[in-house]
Each structure stands twice: as C-alpha cells, then as structure tokens.
Write an enzyme that holds these catalytic residues in place. Structure first.
Site, PDB file in Angstrom:
ATOM      1  N   THR A  29       3.424   9.683   1.718  1.00 60.48           N
ATOM      2  CA  THR A  29       3.522  10.959   1.963  1.00 60.48           C
ATOM      3  C   THR A  29       3.878  11.585   3.344  1.00 60.48           C
ATOM      4  O   THR A  29       4.439  12.665   3.257  1.00 60.48           O
ATOM      5  CB  THR A  29       2.028  11.952   1.274  1.00 60.48           C
ATOM      6  OG1 THR A  29       2.036  11.582  -0.166  1.00 60.48           O
ATOM      7  CG2 THR A  29       2.337  13.143   1.234  1.00 60.48           C
ATOM      8  N   ASP A  42      -2.258   5.638  -1.449  1.00 54.92           N
ATOM      9  CA  ASP A  42      -2.594   4.988  -2.822  1.00 54.92           C
ATOM     10  C   ASP A  42      -2.940   3.786  -2.804  1.00 54.92           C
ATOM     11  O   ASP A  42      -3.980   3.267  -3.377  1.00 54.92           O
ATOM     12  CB  ASP A  42      -1.438   5.115  -3.736  1.00 54.92           C
ATOM     13  CG  ASP A  42      -1.123   6.755  -4.083  1.00 54.92           C
ATOM     14  OD1 ASP A  42      -1.758   7.610  -3.742  1.00 54.92           O
ATOM     15  OD2 ASP A  42       0.016   6.948  -4.657  1.00 54.92           O
ATOM     16  N   THR A  68     -18.975  -5.049  -8.572  1.00 51.51           N
ATOM     17  CA  THR A  68     -19.581  -3.862  -9.382  1.00 51.51           C
ATOM     18  C   THR A  68     -18.510  -2.933  -9.413  1.00 51.51           C
ATOM     19  O   THR A  68     -17.818  -2.339  -8.402  1.00 51.51           O
ATOM     20  CB  THR A  68     -20.726  -3.417  -8.643  1.00 51.51           C
ATOM     21  OG1 THR A  68     -21.132  -2.149  -9.526  1.00 51.51           O
ATOM     22  CG2 THR A  68     -20.611  -3.071  -7.329  1.00 51.51           C
ATOM     23  N   CYS A  86     -19.461   0.127  -9.277  1.00 51.23           N
ATOM     24  CA  CYS A  86     -20.025   1.274  -8.568  1.00 51.23           C
ATOM     25  C   CYS A  86     -19.313   1.177  -7.032  1.00 51.23           C
ATOM     26  O   CYS A  86     -18.880   0.055  -6.614  1.00 51.23           O
ATOM     27  CB  CYS A  86     -21.560   0.812  -8.370  1.00 51.23           C
ATOM     28  SG  CYS A  86     -22.526   0.843  -9.700  1.00 51.23           S
TER      29      CYS A  86
HETATM   30  N1  ASP Z   1       2.159   8.162  -3.537  1.00 44.25           N
HETATM   31  C1  ASP Z   1       1.785   8.245  -2.111  1.00 44.25           C
HETATM   32  C2  ASP Z   1       1.655   6.805  -1.422  1.00 44.25           C
HETATM   33  O1  ASP Z   1       0.622   6.431  -1.638  1.00 44.25           O
HETATM   34  C3  ASP Z   1       0.416   8.941  -1.588  1.00 44.25           C
HETATM   35  C4  ASP Z   1       0.352   8.991  -0.129  1.00 44.25           C
HETATM   36  O2  ASP Z   1       1.020   8.488   0.477  1.00 44.25           O
HETATM   37  O3  ASP Z   1      -0.717   9.450   0.112  1.00 44.25           O
HETATM   38  O4  ASP Z   1       2.641   6.401  -1.225  1.00 44.25           O
END
Ligand code: ASP
Length: 342
Positions: free
Chosen positions: A15, A92, A277, A279
């Site tokens: 992003t 991500d 886990t 969690c």
């Molecule tokens: N979809 C984007 C990625 O992981 C989200 C980000 O950059 O925060 O490339």
C-alpha cells in the site's frame, strides 16, 4: 564522508506505494520511482541512501517463498556495503516475509527493518511517512559502532517488533501488528526508546544465507465439528512433510478416536506434527489438559508461543536444510532467532 551511515531502502510493493485508480476506486501498486517527491525530508538525514525496486511490485498477497530468496539474496549481496536495510513491504504478509528472512539470514548482525503503511504515501493522512522515517532512524542507530538492532524487525505505528514474533491483526488501524508473546524492541515518541535487554545481541560471525525452502507443509486449523474427511485429506496430501496443527488454547484438540488415529498414522508415516495455538498470546503446554495428553503420546511437537507465520517459515527453512525428522523436531523446540520462549 567515508563513515557516513548508509541505508539501502528496498521497495517490494504494498500500500505504501499504491494509488487509487480513480475509475475503479481499487488500490494498485505503482512505481515508487522518486521517493524524494513524497519525502523531501529524506534530504535532511545525514545518511547515504540507495534504493532498490523489485519488478514487478507486489501486493504482498502475491508473496511467495521464491521472492523471499530473491530478497534475502539482495541483502546478502549488499551486506558489506550498507549499515542497515529498510524493506518496504505490504502489511498483509509482512510477518511471513520477516519471519522467513530471520531464519534465512543466519548470523545477521545488521538491522533489516520491514515497514509499510495502511494508507499510500501520497495521501495526506498517510502513516507511511512516519513509518518509513522511524524505520530509517532505527536501521541507522548504533551503539559504539555496533548496530542497535541487529535483527529482522517490523516497524509500524511507533513500535518496533521482532519480525518472527508478529502477526497482522488489524486491517484498518495504523497499529496493524501484534506481538502477543514478546514486548516491543523499541517504542517511538519524542525519543526512540530501545529496550536493549530484549534485542538480540550481535555474534559478529559471517552472514550465512540459507536459500533452500521446502514448501511441503500444511496448516490444519481445528474448529468444533471439523470432519474426518477434511482432516484426512490434509494429512494424506502427497509429499506432505510437516503439518502445523492449529489447536485451541494451550494446545488442546478433540480426543475423538478417529482424530487421534489419523494424527498417529501421519506421524508414523514420517510427517512432523507441530502444535501451534490459535491464540494470539500464551503458549502450547502439552499435557496441561486431558485434551492434549494423547497428542504428546502420539509424538506431536509443542510449538511453545510461536506464531503461525513463524511456524510456517521455520518449517520451510528446517526442511530445506535437509535435517532428519528427529533433528527438526528438536530444533522446533529450540529458539533459533528468538522466535519462541524456551
Ligand atoms: N494489500 C496490501 C499488501 O499487503 C496491504 C498493505 O500493504 O498494507 O500488499
């Protein structure tokens, strides 16, 4: 001039360098060609910068182990030329890439700081500007000529976390990462406060790059009602060498006979079963509850407080090194890069 700190900024996508397509409203990766255009403040740093851009740029959902090899190789090639590395990466799968690199770069004695943003750097309210500036400062920081953070870390929203301890846990907040079982290595306010006692110490050995990653692994996430044919179809996957069993709480699983006998059969076939886990905080403790005693008897290996991201990449790395099942099971219970509490 010769002693000026030098930082390599590596742009992989995400992003931070995206723009909104005005027609569709979708966020797409865009060449981040002139970083100074967005961050003229970089000229005020008394550091030497160099930039490397990957082609194609990736939304990190398209990340793949072959790319981790390219990235780690790039760092190895430039290792002696720079004091620190800042990797711009989508959030991500950032925790996976950071975990993978922590295992692949053995004897790392320089900072490799991952960062990115939730809003593109061209947007007025972007978090990318602050994340990048903080990451540069951290990658450049030294104590008596030795890097302050000689490890792979993630810098996001004023916190620095050990890379192999993090997970992305929020798709919207600027503070997108969680390190549920290890405190931040540093916190950014008016000053950057480093928690030196929590940061790995340099060992001054020669960097050793591990490029072989074995992807023959699976994650079997448990849920109440999971069906026998679903479990078996995962455990009977052709070529499978290890499975991460995502269990409940402190490493607990159903005691249903068919489930235990499927796990037993997989273990006897030579498949490593690694208990992690579901969690986000706390650890697996096999034998604490009745619902995990049998797992221990079968030979399921407890993952302590490892994250799933770290478990995936540690298994790929250990299998890639060619260790035996017994050696891997031993190493899974050993902290190699500070990824588990032992
Ligand atoms: N979809 C984007 C990625 O992981 C989200 C980000 O950059 O925060 O490339």
């Amino acid at each position: 001039m010769q002693n000026k700190t030098s930082i390599l900024i590596i742009y992989t996508g995400g992003t931070i360098g995206m723009i909104h397509d005005p027609k569709t409203g979708i966020l797409k990766t865009l060449a981040f060609d002139n970083i100074y255009r967005y961050l003229p403040v970089l000229e005020n740093f008394n550091y030497n910068f160099d930039f490397y851009t990957f082609h194609p740029l990736l939304d990190s959902s398209n990340m793949h182990p072959s790319f981790w090899v390219e990235l780690a190789t790039l760092i190895e090639k430039n290792y002696e030329l720079f004091d620190g590395f800042v990797v711009l990466h989508g959030s991500d799968t950032m925790a996976y890439t950071a975990s993978a690199l922590s295992f692949m770069l053995e004897n790392l004695n320089k900072p490799v700081i991952f960062t990115g943003s939730q809003l593109p750097i061209g947007m007025v309210r972007t978090d990318g500007r602050e994340n990048l500036i903080n990451s540069i400062e951290i990658a450049a920081a030294k104590v008596e000529d030795t890097p302050m953070v000689p490890e792979v870390a993630i810098c996001f929203e004023n916190k620095l976390f050990r890379g192999n301890r993090t997970s992305k846990f929020n798709a919207e907040h600027f503070g997108a990462f969680l390190s549920g079982n290890y405190p931040p290595l540093a916190e950014v306010g008016v000053h950057i406060r480093y928690h030196e006692n929590l940061i790995l110490k340099p060992n001054f050995r020669k960097l050793k790059l591990h490029k072989q990653l074995d992807e023959n692994i699976a994650i079997l996430k448990l849920f109440p009602g999971i069906m026998e044919n679903v479990v078996n179809s995962i455990l009977e996957t052709k070529g499978l060498k290890a499975v991460i069993l995502e269990t409940f709480g402190a490493g607990n699983a159903p005691t249903t006979p068919w489930f235990l006998s499927s796990l037993n059969a997989a273990n006897e076939k030579g498949i490593i079963i690694f208990n992690v886990t579901q969690c986000k905080g706390g650890a697996v403790d096999i034998g604490k509850y009745e619902t995990s005693v049998e797992l221990g008897r079968i030979g399921v290996i407890g993952g302590s407080d490892i994250t799933t991201e770290s478990a995936v990449t540690k298994l790929m790395y250990l299998l890639g090194c060619g260790f035996s099942k017994e050696e891997i099971e031993q190493l899974l219970q050993t902290s190699l890069r500070g990824e588990i509490t032992v």
